[in-house]
Scaffold this active site. Sequence first.
Site, PDB file in Angstrom:
ATOM      1  N   GLY A 124     -46.066 -56.285   7.899  1.00 52.25           N
ATOM      2  CA  GLY A 124     -47.328 -55.729   7.391  1.00 52.25           C
ATOM      3  C   GLY A 124     -48.440 -56.755   7.279  1.00 52.25           C
ATOM      4  O   GLY A 124     -48.260 -57.960   7.489  1.00 52.25           O
ATOM      5  N   LYS A 168     -48.619 -61.098   6.910  1.00 49.76           N
ATOM      6  CA  LYS A 168     -49.252 -61.904   7.964  1.00 49.76           C
ATOM      7  C   LYS A 168     -50.482 -62.656   7.461  1.00 49.76           C
ATOM      8  O   LYS A 168     -50.699 -63.809   7.810  1.00 49.76           O
ATOM      9  CB  LYS A 168     -49.652 -61.000   9.140  1.00 49.76           C
ATOM     10  CG  LYS A 168     -48.455 -60.498   9.929  1.00 49.76           C
ATOM     11  CD  LYS A 168     -48.910 -59.561  11.045  1.00 49.76           C
ATOM     12  CE  LYS A 168     -47.714 -58.939  11.742  1.00 49.76           C
ATOM     13  NZ  LYS A 168     -48.081 -57.666  12.365  1.00 49.76           N
ATOM     14  N   ARG A 215     -38.994 -52.006   8.808  1.00 48.62           N
ATOM     15  CA  ARG A 215     -38.374 -50.883   9.503  1.00 48.62           C
ATOM     16  C   ARG A 215     -38.265 -51.140  10.998  1.00 48.62           C
ATOM     17  O   ARG A 215     -37.289 -50.803  11.637  1.00 48.62           O
ATOM     18  CB  ARG A 215     -39.224 -49.639   9.255  1.00 48.62           C
ATOM     19  CG  ARG A 215     -38.405 -48.374   9.136  1.00 48.62           C
ATOM     20  CD  ARG A 215     -39.230 -47.197   8.787  1.00 48.62           C
ATOM     21  NE  ARG A 215     -40.659 -47.444   8.840  1.00 48.62           N
ATOM     22  CZ  ARG A 215     -41.542 -46.747   8.157  1.00 48.62           C
ATOM     23  NH1 ARG A 215     -41.141 -45.798   7.360  1.00 48.62           N
ATOM     24  NH2 ARG A 215     -42.834 -46.989   8.263  1.00 48.62           N
ATOM     25  N   VAL A 222     -34.796 -48.649   3.918  1.00 50.02           N
ATOM     26  CA  VAL A 222     -34.767 -48.921   2.466  1.00 50.02           C
ATOM     27  C   VAL A 222     -33.906 -47.943   1.670  1.00 50.02           C
ATOM     28  O   VAL A 222     -33.601 -48.192   0.506  1.00 50.02           O
ATOM     29  CB  VAL A 222     -36.192 -48.936   1.836  1.00 50.02           C
ATOM     30  CG1 VAL A 222     -37.003 -50.089   2.345  1.00 50.02           C
ATOM     31  CG2 VAL A 222     -36.911 -47.624   2.045  1.00 50.02           C
ATOM     32  N   ASP A 260     -50.964 -60.319  -9.824  1.00 47.29           N
ATOM     33  CA  ASP A 260     -52.378 -59.948  -9.883  1.00 47.29           C
ATOM     34  C   ASP A 260     -53.075 -61.148  -9.263  1.00 47.29           C
ATOM     35  O   ASP A 260     -53.183 -62.196  -9.889  1.00 47.29           O
ATOM     36  CB  ASP A 260     -52.830 -59.755 -11.336  1.00 47.29           C
ATOM     37  CG  ASP A 260     -54.298 -59.351 -11.420  1.00 47.29           C
ATOM     38  OD1 ASP A 260     -55.064 -59.738 -10.513  1.00 47.29           O
ATOM     39  OD2 ASP A 260     -54.683 -58.667 -12.371  1.00 47.29           O
ATOM     40  N   HIS A 261     -53.518 -61.009  -7.979  1.00 47.40           N
ATOM     41  CA  HIS A 261     -53.937 -62.231  -7.274  1.00 47.40           C
ATOM     42  C   HIS A 261     -55.161 -62.876  -7.931  1.00 47.40           C
ATOM     43  O   HIS A 261     -55.423 -64.056  -7.733  1.00 47.40           O
ATOM     44  CB  HIS A 261     -54.128 -61.979  -5.776  1.00 47.40           C
ATOM     45  CG  HIS A 261     -55.238 -61.038  -5.466  1.00 47.40           C
ATOM     46  ND1 HIS A 261     -56.524 -61.453  -5.297  1.00 47.40           N
ATOM     47  CD2 HIS A 261     -55.250 -59.696  -5.323  1.00 47.40           C
ATOM     48  CE1 HIS A 261     -57.288 -60.411  -5.051  1.00 47.40           C
ATOM     49  NE2 HIS A 261     -56.548 -59.333  -5.062  1.00 47.40           N
ATOM     50  N   GLU A 293     -68.178 -55.996  -4.324  1.00 51.21           N
ATOM     51  CA  GLU A 293     -67.775 -56.179  -2.927  1.00 51.21           C
ATOM     52  C   GLU A 293     -68.825 -55.558  -2.025  1.00 51.21           C
ATOM     53  O   GLU A 293     -69.438 -54.556  -2.393  1.00 51.21           O
ATOM     54  CB  GLU A 293     -66.471 -55.430  -2.648  1.00 51.21           C
ATOM     55  CG  GLU A 293     -65.235 -56.004  -3.275  1.00 51.21           C
ATOM     56  CD  GLU A 293     -64.022 -55.178  -2.848  1.00 51.21           C
ATOM     57  OE1 GLU A 293     -63.725 -55.171  -1.638  1.00 51.21           O
ATOM     58  OE2 GLU A 293     -63.409 -54.544  -3.715  1.00 51.21           O
ATOM     59  N   HIS A 340     -57.326 -56.360 -12.535  1.00 52.93           N
ATOM     60  CA  HIS A 340     -58.152 -57.575 -12.467  1.00 52.93           C
ATOM     61  C   HIS A 340     -59.180 -57.672 -13.598  1.00 52.93           C
ATOM     62  O   HIS A 340     -59.320 -58.718 -14.231  1.00 52.93           O
ATOM     63  CB  HIS A 340     -58.918 -57.634 -11.140  1.00 52.93           C
ATOM     64  CG  HIS A 340     -58.056 -57.456  -9.931  1.00 52.93           C
ATOM     65  ND1 HIS A 340     -56.783 -57.959  -9.841  1.00 52.93           N
ATOM     66  CD2 HIS A 340     -58.299 -56.836  -8.749  1.00 52.93           C
ATOM     67  CE1 HIS A 340     -56.284 -57.651  -8.654  1.00 52.93           C
ATOM     68  NE2 HIS A 340     -57.173 -56.966  -7.974  1.00 52.93           N
ATOM     69  N   LYS A 373     -67.631 -51.093  -4.679  1.00 51.60           N
ATOM     70  CA  LYS A 373     -67.642 -51.357  -3.237  1.00 51.60           C
ATOM     71  C   LYS A 373     -69.039 -51.110  -2.689  1.00 51.60           C
ATOM     72  O   LYS A 373     -69.832 -50.402  -3.289  1.00 51.60           O
ATOM     73  CB  LYS A 373     -66.648 -50.428  -2.535  1.00 51.60           C
ATOM     74  CG  LYS A 373     -65.203 -50.751  -2.900  1.00 51.60           C
ATOM     75  CD  LYS A 373     -64.248 -50.122  -1.914  1.00 51.60           C
ATOM     76  CE  LYS A 373     -62.832 -50.633  -2.101  1.00 51.60           C
ATOM     77  NZ  LYS A 373     -62.669 -52.065  -1.864  1.00 51.60           N
ATOM     78  N   LYS A 403     -71.187 -59.969  -2.344  1.00 51.25           N
ATOM     79  CA  LYS A 403     -69.771 -60.128  -2.696  1.00 51.25           C
ATOM     80  C   LYS A 403     -69.724 -61.240  -3.725  1.00 51.25           C
ATOM     81  O   LYS A 403     -70.073 -62.385  -3.419  1.00 51.25           O
ATOM     82  CB  LYS A 403     -68.959 -60.526  -1.460  1.00 51.25           C
ATOM     83  CG  LYS A 403     -67.487 -60.781  -1.780  1.00 51.25           C
ATOM     84  CD  LYS A 403     -66.728 -61.168  -0.523  1.00 51.25           C
ATOM     85  CE  LYS A 403     -65.297 -61.617  -0.807  1.00 51.25           C
ATOM     86  NZ  LYS A 403     -64.477 -60.620  -1.497  1.00 51.25           N
TER      87      LYS A 403
END
Length: 498
Positions: A18, A22, A48, A88, A179-180, A218, A242, A342, A347
């Site tokens: 996904g 990547k 999968r 899964v 939570d990045h 954003e 966030h 959004k 940003k």
Amino acid sequence: MAHNEKPTALIMIFGATGDLAKRKLFPSLYQLFQKDRLDRFAVIGVARRSLTNEEFKDSVKKSIAPNGETDSSIEEFVSKFYYHSHDVTDSNSYSALNELAKELDSGYKLDGNRIFYLAMAPEFFGTIAEHLKSDGLTDVGGFKRLVIEKPFGHDLESAKVLNRQIRTAFSENEIYRIDHYLGKEMVQNIEVIRFANSIFEPLWNNRFISNIQVTSSETLGVEERGRYYEKSGALRDMVQNHMLQMVSLLAMEPPISLTTDEIRSEKVRVFRALRTIKGSEVNEYFVRGQYGSGTLNGKDVPAYNQEEMVNPESNTETFVAGKLMIDNFRWAGVPFYIRTGKRMETKSTKIVVQFKDIPMDLYNKQEGSVSPNLLVIHIQPDEGITLHLNAKKNGQTFGSTPVKLSYANKGIDGLNTPEAYEKLLYDCLRGDATNFTHWDEVALSWGFVDNISSVWENEKEESFPNYNSGTMGPRKAEELLEKDGFFWWPVENLDIQE
């Protein structure tokens, strides 16, 4: 494990074909590998699709060296990757995965340490966790840790169900909810700015601060995430995690020590002190918006309800502004304003702490221009802090003029500031859960947000779309502050001065 030791583990990434794997996970692991932060490790990509090990290694190589660069460190890194094509819901598939895991564990001497990273659709989190236990994958000699991405549930009820499923296989201290935002350098710096500076900590309360504003805007629209976004909206996508996390770091009491448990328990106390807003109050404290068409960077962009996989009659919000009150001794009476959306003008993620005006400002009385002191914490795209002060104007007058003191976290270090995921992966490998979300925080923030969504979902917002793409949101968001005598500080005027 001592924090300076290099960790050893077998990392299984579910969803290895996904986007997240990547874009973020492979490159972050590679950075840790290059900085010599990892001891012995191997990675099993689980997904999968049926791929050979070679095909999988090629895709890992593409994600870390997109221009086809190659050198011995890339080759060595990629040699530690293996692929397992997986169903899964099928126990046989997990047994085969476990065989491969045991083989790699002994081959690479990984001490039975396992990290399971679920980088995939959240509806599988519970199923996978239960299978990992029942099919023997969590039965290890070393540590076992589960890393999961948001969203953690869709509301409090679904989050509870998911938590119960996961807790059958992992204890709370083995669960790392990402939570990045909590991996970002300047978010982690909030605590340092507050607790390591004697010029701020004594002022960090309702006697000296008039309001705090947290903006995360954003310029992108929903892109191809229309189907997900229709179910979530900005409230669930951004506020529940966030935005409330940033507020908790700004508002928490100084912890007894900087241990995971102490920091988390202070954050939980902030969530418990959040004033509950429900029923008819919701629309007094919160504003929702949905973007219409407009122009961004000279390009025409469509309205939200014309995006792919979005209902043309959609009632989903792409913008939220709210006023949070924290009813405790330190913060009584100080509004925390949040806004996120959004397709906005810029940003930017910024925190503005506005200090109270001086009771008798002698200098500005003659000039009629009062500039409050501001502390601005820049989280993205720039990182740093700016302090807005008043100094004497040049010449014979007694007036004052605003000046800025800025510290920018860029320059030489800027290129090397670690991606949030790199820090969070490293924390997880080392067993440091400070910058991950505890179940108590998840439950309290869902409880808070559910009151708002239950009102919004049952009332159709007739004015949608109510802000043009390329603006800072609907007019009502301005009115939210105006009725308290404040205004949103324009983010573009607060940039760090070069």
